[in-house]
Design a protein around this motif. Structure first.
Motif, mmCIF file in Angstrom:
data_model
loop_
_atom_site.group_PDB
_atom_site.id
_atom_site.type_symbol
_atom_site.label_atom_id
_atom_site.label_comp_id
_atom_site.label_asym_id
_atom_site.label_seq_id
_atom_site.Cartn_x
_atom_site.Cartn_y
_atom_site.Cartn_z
ATOM 1 N N ALA A 53 -17.762 9.001 9.091
ATOM 2 C CA ALA A 53 -18.043 9.728 7.852
ATOM 3 C C ALA A 53 -18.661 8.752 6.855
ATOM 4 O O ALA A 53 -18.156 7.637 6.690
ATOM 5 N N PRO A 54 -19.734 9.150 6.175
ATOM 6 C CA PRO A 54 -20.385 8.221 5.255
ATOM 7 C C PRO A 54 -19.588 7.947 3.980
ATOM 8 O O PRO A 54 -19.803 6.922 3.330
ATOM 9 N N LYS A 109 -8.716 16.564 20.303
ATOM 10 C CA LYS A 109 -8.382 15.897 19.056
ATOM 11 C C LYS A 109 -9.614 15.151 18.562
ATOM 12 O O LYS A 109 -10.202 14.346 19.289
ATOM 13 N N ILE A 110 -10.019 15.450 17.328
ATOM 14 C CA ILE A 110 -11.189 14.813 16.732
ATOM 15 C C ILE A 110 -10.800 14.194 15.393
ATOM 16 O O ILE A 110 -9.837 14.619 14.754
ATOM 17 N N GLU A 111 -11.540 13.209 15.005
ATOM 18 C CA GLU A 111 -11.249 12.434 13.796
ATOM 19 C C GLU A 111 -12.548 12.206 13.027
ATOM 20 O O GLU A 111 -13.610 12.034 13.625
ATOM 21 N N ALA A 112 -12.456 12.190 11.723
ATOM 22 C CA ALA A 112 -13.542 11.706 10.873
ATOM 23 C C ALA A 112 -12.969 10.539 10.095
ATOM 24 O O ALA A 112 -11.885 10.649 9.503
ATOM 25 N N GLY A 158 -23.590 15.007 8.403
ATOM 26 C CA GLY A 158 -25.032 14.797 8.528
ATOM 27 C C GLY A 158 -25.576 15.032 9.918
ATOM 28 O O GLY A 158 -26.690 14.619 10.233
ATOM 29 N N CYS A 159 -24.806 15.706 10.786
ATOM 30 C CA CYS A 159 -25.245 15.983 12.151
ATOM 31 C C CYS A 159 -25.808 17.393 12.261
ATOM 32 O O CYS A 159 -25.451 18.273 11.486
#
Length: 136
Positions: A81-82, A127-130, A38-39
């Motif tokens: 994350a929704p 490093k990214i995470e949802a 949603g970004c």
């Protein structure tokens, strides 16, 4: 501690910025990945793009000092994350945009029962995470 005020905004950060050595590639990656949560692009300046839902929360930029951007060892950025489905969409979009798998979508027993998330590395190696947290 008894005078603590509860804020309607549960976030503790205003924003975060990451450096890139390939601006076009990094922006193409995040243009594809962040909409799954949603970004959207909120603001742009030469060598800088900011993403968010309502205000600029996540910035991708060329280092202002002109030096090489580097990745922090042990550092990662977690996005909310929704839904669990959004975790999967984030993961799939990241891999399709050139990201590298660092942990497939799913629960992590060490993080607690409500946690569901995934980890990837962006094209610069960040490093990214949802993650989605089910309310109990």
């Amino acid at each position: 501690m008894s005078d603590v005020t509860i804020d309607a905004n549960p976030s503790i950060l205003s924003h975060i910025s990451i450096g890139t050595n390939n601006f076009e590639q990094a922006v193409a990656f995040y243009d594809r990945v962040l909409p799954t949560l949603g970004c959207k692009r909120i603001m742009e300046h030469p060598g800088t793009v900011a993403y968010g839902k309502q205000y600029p929360e996540f910035w991708v930029c060329m280092p202002l000092d002109g030096q090489t951007a580097t990745v922090g060892n042990g550092t990662h950025i977690g996005f909310i994350a929704p839904t669990k489905e959004a975790v999967h969409a984030f993961y799939e979009a990241a891999l399709a945009a050139g990201g590298i798998n660092e942990g497939t979508p799913g629960g992590r027993p060490d993080y607690g029962e409500p946690y569901y998330g995934c980890f990837v590395r962006d094209p610069d190696g960040h490093k990214i995470e949802a993650s989605h947290w089910e309310e109990t």
